[in-house]
Motif scaffolding. Structure first.
Motif: not given
Length: 644
Positions: A580-584
């Protein structure tokens, strides 16, 4: 494990030899000792307790063997003569018995009310000042055997060594142990039965106290305890010896360290006349297609002086030699005559490439001057046609040259970052490529990643330089059925992630596979992101490196979302993966995006973010800097943790 030498205490026999047996003269015993000295020292080294430490075991084994010579004629032990081998010599049987007896006595604990036996004391001779001497390390199999033997008693090790070194049957082993003072030879044989009969390993350098490497002792302790006068005298003596040595530049042994005592097998391995040379057409009819069928190429394959220097430096590199090796690669000398793959002049160096069945070894020395020799090792055991296509010959001015396999018909250079850029042909001269730009020698940012493309009768393959002697093979596709990265679809898969190969430098990488395992719609956008897993397999079979990467259409490069080492994820045994990744988003909102591979039925986030979703993808609102633990459920009901 602690050695169990106290379990069986060899007692001093009243009569160690039969008066009815043959009488052995001192001269006969000396001849047997000199002829079989390496075998006897190896036997003593194996029987001595491991608690002594490798350095003291080496010196003690030599001392016990040298003291095995009788002072006068003696009756031979009661051991039936063998039809062949050293055991048929009464002189050898006598000195062997003395070595075994002394080595067993050396393992006994000291008693307060009894005088120590001579074998229990540190040897007066031989003695080495300021150095620790120990055998050259072997491979993983030898280390495992050494650990198993250390768990046996001295009598158990003696039984195993007599079986393995002299190939004695159990009846004769019992007689030798009984003559040596062992109370229960049957128990010793039972102990030896608990260790696998890998007797061939006993002939390796791991158990050879006649082929040694040296290291300094505790320098700080020596500085505190030695007197200034003694240190100064030793320094003057050493300097005088060095000044007396002739300065002949690249002499017979070149940059090798001073020679030491060697057994006949080690000496044969250093003879350039015994190098293995393969026919130029052997690969066409051989059942194997690997380094073992490479012919010897280059303009200096008959330069015996150069080959002798290369072999000598391999066996004992001097202090001025720059030595490098891939992780998990042993750096000891050759166990037998290696195979010559190349000897020639490349750029401003003379280069020799050798192969011993386990390793590729590259020796290089400057064409002018007597300094700057280099020795590089790379493990290549189990290499097939795909992994044995090329070896690095030289790296100069940001470029690299390769020696290619004899079955390579065409070589080219292409930019992995530009899948539609095509291939630039590289000239091949006697298997040597023209120089191509190496991505590992680049100083600026990663704007390109040049790889080597080799074409043979079975297709085209891509190899990349990762700063090691053997380039890594590139593939793409599901772990169970990867395809060569030279195909158009595979090139498009690799393009955004090529620069991530820089994270795998100098790790002993054998091959790298890229697998686009999921495509996820992006929130607040019409675009779709790609999840890719790259798995780098190593030559040592462990320590595989896994990267989970995330790429959006608007990004030039893939972003590393998670990485792990020594895990089965993305591999043929366990292809499942979750990351998973945090994405803007373009609207400024933050999201947690997670995706699993095929066979994932649900994804869940806990911790800083609480969310779950059916299927293989999760999209959840998040705040900047939030952290979450990911888990997934698979079709078979098993759970899967996210890579971190």
């Amino acid at each position: 494990m602690q050695s169990q030498d106290v379990a069986q205490r060899p007692s001093e026999p009243a009569d160690s030899a039969s008066p009815a047996g043959p009488v052995v003269d001192v001269e006969q015993a000396e001849a047997a000792l000199v002829e079989h000295y390496p075998r006897l020292v190896r036997l003593g080294y194996l029987v001595l307790p491991p608690t002594l430490g490798r350095s003291r075991r080496v010196l003690t084994a030599h001392a016990l063997t040298q003291r095995a010579l009788p002072r006068q004629q003696a009756p031979a032990p009661v051991i039936p003569a063998q039809s062949s081998g050293p055991g048929s010599d009464p002189g050898y049987a006598l000195v062997r018995l003395q070595v075994v007896r002394a080595a067993l006595q050396a393992g006994l604990p000291l008693r307060r009310k009894a005088w120590p036996r001579r074998a229990q004391l540190p040897p007066l001779l031989p003695q080495v000042w300021g150095l620790k001497l120990f055998p050259r390390p072997g491979g993983a199999d030898e280390l495992a055997l050494d650990q198993k033997l250390s768990a046996l008693s001295g009598a158990g090790r003696a039984a195993y060594a007599l079986r393995g070194l002299d190939r004695l049957p159990d009846g004769e082993v019992r007689r030798v142990l009984g003559e040596a003072g062992v109370d229960d030879p049957d128990a010793a044989l039972a102990e030896a039965d608990s260790v696998p009969a890998e007797y061939k390993l006993l002939e390796s350098s791991e158990f050879d106290p006649c082929s040694l490497q040296a290291r300094p002792t505790d320098l700080m302790r020596r500085r505190r305890h030695l007197k200034v006068a003694l240190a100064a005298g030793a320094a003057l003596a050493v300097c005088g010896m060095l000044l007396a040595l002739p300065g002949d530049g690249w002499g017979p042994d070149g940059a090798a360290a001073p020679p030491y005592a060697q057994n006949p097998a080690a000496q044969a391995a250093l003879d350039p006349g015994r190098l293995t040379r393969v026919s130029p057409t052997a690969w066409k009819t051989s059942a194997r297609t690997d380094f073992s069928v490479w012919p010897a190429r280059g303009s200096l394959v008959r330069d015996e002086a150069l080959l002798r220097r290369a072999l000598a430096v391999w066996a004992r590199p001097g202090e001025a030699v720059k030595v490098s090796h891939t992780p998990g690669t042993p750096t000891g000398g050759p166990s037998g005559p290696p195979q010559l793959l190349y000897a020639g002049t490349i750029d401003n160096s003379r280069v020799v490439i050798l192969y011993d069945g386990l390793r590729i070894v590259r020796y290089a020395e400057p064409r002018k001057g007597a300094g700057g020799a280099a020795l590089d090792f790379a493990r290549v055991d189990g290499a097939g046609r795909a992994e044995s296509g090329a070896v690095v010959l030289s790296r100069t001015d940001g470029n690299v040259r390769y020696l290619t396999a004899p079955w390579v018909r065409r070589a080219g250079e292409r930019d992995l970052r530009s899948p539609g850029g095509g291939v630039m042909d590289l000239e091949l001269t006697d298997g040597v490529t023209a120089p191509l730009a190496s991505p590992t020698l680049r100083r600026e940012g990663c704007t390109s990643w040049n790889v080597l493309q080799l074409t043979d009768g079975t297709g085209a393959r891509l190899l990349t330089d990762l700063g090691e002697l053997v380039p890594a093979r590139l593939t793409a596709g599901p772990p169970g059925a990867p395809a060569e990265a030279s195909r158009a679809r595979a090139l498009r898969t690799w393009a955004p992630y090529a620069c991530s190969l820089g994270l795998l430098r100098s790790a002993g990488v054998r091959s790298v596979n890229a697998w686009a395992y999921a495509h996820q719609p992006l929130p607040d956008s019409d675009d779709e992101a790609t999840w890719l897993c790259t798995r780098a397999e190593t030559w040592r079979g462990e320590g595989a490196r896994v990267l989970a990467q995330f790429h959006t259409p608007r990004g030039r490069f893939g972003a590393v979302a998670a990485r792990a080492e020594s895990v089965p994820a993305c591999g043929p045994r366990k292809p499942q993966v979750l990351a998973g990744v945090l994405w803007k988003s373009p609207k400024g909102s933050w999201y947690l995006l997670a995706a699993g591979g095929p066979g994932t039925t649900s994804v869940k986030a806990t911790g800083g973010i609480e969310a779950s979703a059916e299927g293989r993808m999760l999209t959840a609102k998040a705040r900047r800097g939030a952290q979450a633990d990911l888990s997934a459920t698979l079709e078979d009901g098993d759970s899967l943790r996210g890579l971190r």
